[in-house]
Design a protein around this motif. Structure first.
Motif, short mmCIF file in Angstrom:
data_model
loop_
_atom_site.label_atom_id
_atom_site.label_comp_id
_atom_site.label_asym_id
_atom_site.label_seq_id
_atom_site.Cartn_x
_atom_site.Cartn_y
_atom_site.Cartn_z
N THR A 67 -34.91 7.72 -20.85
CA THR A 67 -35.54 8.68 -21.78
C THR A 67 -35.61 8.12 -23.20
N LEU A 68 -34.83 7.08 -23.49
CA LEU A 68 -34.96 6.33 -24.73
C LEU A 68 -34.94 4.84 -24.39
N GLU A 69 -35.66 4.04 -25.18
CA GLU A 69 -35.71 2.60 -24.95
C GLU A 69 -35.14 1.87 -26.15
N PRO A 70 -34.25 0.89 -25.94
CA PRO A 70 -33.65 0.16 -27.07
C PRO A 70 -34.66 -0.76 -27.74
N LEU A 71 -34.47 -0.98 -29.03
CA LEU A 71 -35.37 -1.82 -29.82
C LEU A 71 -34.60 -2.92 -30.53
N PHE A 72 -35.32 -3.94 -30.96
CA PHE A 72 -34.81 -5.01 -31.82
C PHE A 72 -33.64 -5.76 -31.16
N SER A 73 -33.89 -6.30 -30.02
CA SER A 73 -32.87 -7.05 -29.28
C SER A 73 -32.30 -8.17 -30.16
N GLY A 74 -30.98 -8.26 -30.18
CA GLY A 74 -30.30 -9.30 -30.95
C GLY A 74 -30.02 -8.95 -32.39
N TRP A 75 -30.63 -7.89 -32.90
CA TRP A 75 -30.35 -7.45 -34.27
C TRP A 75 -29.09 -6.58 -34.28
N CYS A 76 -28.27 -6.75 -35.30
CA CYS A 76 -26.98 -6.05 -35.37
C CYS A 76 -26.83 -5.28 -36.67
N THR A 77 -25.99 -4.28 -36.62
CA THR A 77 -25.50 -3.61 -37.83
C THR A 77 -24.00 -3.81 -37.90
N GLU A 78 -23.46 -3.77 -39.10
CA GLU A 78 -22.02 -3.93 -39.25
C GLU A 78 -21.30 -2.70 -38.70
N PRO A 79 -20.25 -2.90 -37.92
CA PRO A 79 -19.49 -1.75 -37.42
C PRO A 79 -18.76 -1.04 -38.55
N LYS A 80 -18.59 0.27 -38.40
CA LYS A 80 -17.86 1.08 -39.36
C LYS A 80 -16.60 1.64 -38.70
N PRO A 81 -15.50 1.69 -39.44
CA PRO A 81 -14.25 2.14 -38.82
C PRO A 81 -14.22 3.65 -38.59
N LYS B 239 -29.42 12.60 -50.41
CA LYS B 239 -30.03 11.27 -50.39
C LYS B 239 -30.26 10.81 -48.96
N LEU B 240 -31.32 10.04 -48.76
CA LEU B 240 -31.61 9.46 -47.45
C LEU B 240 -30.78 8.20 -47.25
N TYR B 241 -30.19 8.09 -46.06
CA TYR B 241 -29.39 6.92 -45.75
C TYR B 241 -30.27 5.72 -45.41
N THR B 242 -29.83 4.55 -45.82
CA THR B 242 -30.39 3.29 -45.34
C THR B 242 -29.25 2.46 -44.76
N PHE B 243 -29.59 1.45 -43.98
CA PHE B 243 -28.56 0.56 -43.44
C PHE B 243 -29.17 -0.82 -43.26
N LYS B 244 -28.32 -1.82 -43.07
CA LYS B 244 -28.77 -3.20 -42.95
C LYS B 244 -28.61 -3.70 -41.53
N MET B 245 -29.65 -4.44 -41.07
CA MET B 245 -29.60 -5.11 -39.78
C MET B 245 -29.68 -6.61 -40.03
N HIS B 246 -28.99 -7.38 -39.21
CA HIS B 246 -29.01 -8.83 -39.41
C HIS B 246 -29.15 -9.56 -38.08
N LYS B 247 -29.76 -10.75 -38.16
CA LYS B 247 -29.95 -11.61 -37.00
C LYS B 247 -30.17 -13.04 -37.49
N GLY C 244 -28.79 -14.90 -39.62
CA GLY C 244 -28.79 -15.09 -41.06
C GLY C 244 -29.81 -14.28 -41.82
N GLU C 245 -30.75 -13.66 -41.14
CA GLU C 245 -31.75 -12.81 -41.80
C GLU C 245 -31.21 -11.38 -41.90
N VAL C 246 -31.36 -10.78 -43.07
CA VAL C 246 -30.87 -9.41 -43.29
C VAL C 246 -32.03 -8.53 -43.73
N VAL C 247 -32.19 -7.37 -43.09
CA VAL C 247 -33.26 -6.44 -43.41
C VAL C 247 -32.64 -5.07 -43.69
N GLU C 248 -33.00 -4.47 -44.81
CA GLU C 248 -32.56 -3.11 -45.09
C GLU C 248 -33.54 -2.14 -44.44
#
Length: 340
Positions: free
Chosen positions: A255-269, A200-208, A210-214
């Motif tokens: 060599t890589l540029e960061p995207l979506f400033s201010g958007w977060c994902t939940e940390p995983k242990p 299965k393909l993984y998906t994850f959620k980003m939030h900023k 109060g807005e949440v995007v899968e």
């Protein structure tokens, strides 16, 4: 009756020839040694020693018992000595399974420090993301990201990992720079991760705010290994969503540029996991302590205040709580049953 002490007293009396000398060598009062021998004879229901005012001799049963008891005590002393030597300098083979991403980026580069401390430990590293049966495969411990669901294992939480989005300058030049995660569904390609377990393909959620995007997105390339994903991102094959510590250097050198400033994902242990065992071997213990210390010093695993500017602001905000969290985790130490 303390049978082990009685056995020791009996062997010392036979070897010393008198109760007085045996008591002196053991640092015990003579009446205590006498009582121990009497209780041992009562327990065995046989006479072990013939006593006179001048000497002590061994009975036939006593001679047979002495031969077995002295051998057994010798093995116990040798076992204790070997444990003491192992504690002073852990040695032997240690079988550990680690994720490929953490292994290649964090653990393996730090192993010279481990061997400077413990040169006599021989590590057998399994580097993979597959589920490992510790008991069946005779693995001493594993390091795993995510929640631990196997309640039969002992887990020690040693850090967290975070997902961030980035892309190569070449990709952004061809496709433009996405400003919102929702743009990935239409105008861009993502480098997707596929489960090696079920495909299965993984998906994850980003939030900023109060807005949440899968996040999933279209893809031309999918991989089942984080290092392969980084390689695909560097090749300009799509927007890369991967572990922050894997791309820190690439973002720093451009060599890589960061995207979506201010958007977060939940940390995983991140946990180090091992089978429940009251007598955890010292070589396993020192490895667990070493890797916990290693992760505690890693900015992108422990959210320290020195996080690069491109990181999500919410991660930096939570860094202030880290010392208290770390202290609590250290207090839990090895007694924690697997967290879920």
């Amino acid at each position: 009756m303390d049978k082990f002490s009685a056995m020791q007293a009996f062997v010392r009396v036979v070897e010393a020839g008198t109760f007085t000398k045996a008591a002196y060598s053991m640092g015990l009062p003579k009446p205590t040694v006498t009582r121990l021998i009497q209780e041992l004879e009562k327990e065995l229901d046989t006479k072990l020693l013939n006593r006179t005012t001048r000497k002590v001799t061994v009975t036939v049963d006593g001679a047979a018992y002495y031969e077995q008891a002295s051998r057994l005590l010798g093995e116990v002393h040798e076992l204790e000595a070997s444990m003491s030597r192992a504690k002073a300098s852990p040695r032997g083979k240690l079988k550990v399974d680690i994720p490929s991403s953490l292994g290649m980026a964090v653990i393996i580069p730090a192993l010279p420090d481990f061997y400077a401390r413990y040169p006599d430990i021989q590590l057998e590293l399994g580097v993979s993301d597959r589920p490992v049966d510790l008991i069946a495969e005779n693995v001493d411990c594993v390091i795993r990201g995510g929640e631990i669901t196997d309640q039969s294992m002992v887990a020690r939480r040693i850090g967290e990992f975070y997902i961030m989005s980035c892309a190569s300058p070449a990709y952004l030049k061809r496709h433009g720079t996405p400003l919102h995660p929702s743009e990935l569904d239409d105008a861009h390609y993502s480098i997707r991760y596929v489960s090696g377990r079920n495909g299965k393909l993984y998906t994850f959620k980003m939030h900023k705010d109060g807005e949440v995007v899968e996040v999933g997105g279209r893809h031309q390339v999918s991989v089942n290994d984080s290092n392969a994903g980084v390689a695909a991102g560097l090749a300009g094959l799509g927007v890369l969503h991967t572990l922050s510590f894997l791309v820190q250097d690439h973002i720093s050198n451009g060599t890589l540029e960061p995207l979506f400033s201010g958007w977060c994902t939940e940390p995983k242990p991140i946990h180090v996991v091992y089978p429940p065992n009251r007598h955890l071997s010292n070589k396993v213990r020192v490895f667990v302590d070493w890797v916990a210390e290693l992760f505690a010093q890693h900015d992108l695993i422990q959210r320290k205040s020195s996080l690069p500017k491109f990181m999500c602001s919410a991660w930096a905000a939570s860094a202030a709580a880290l010392p208290e969290t770390t202290e609590k985790l250290d207090a839990l130490n090895y007694s924690v049953q697997s967290m879920s």
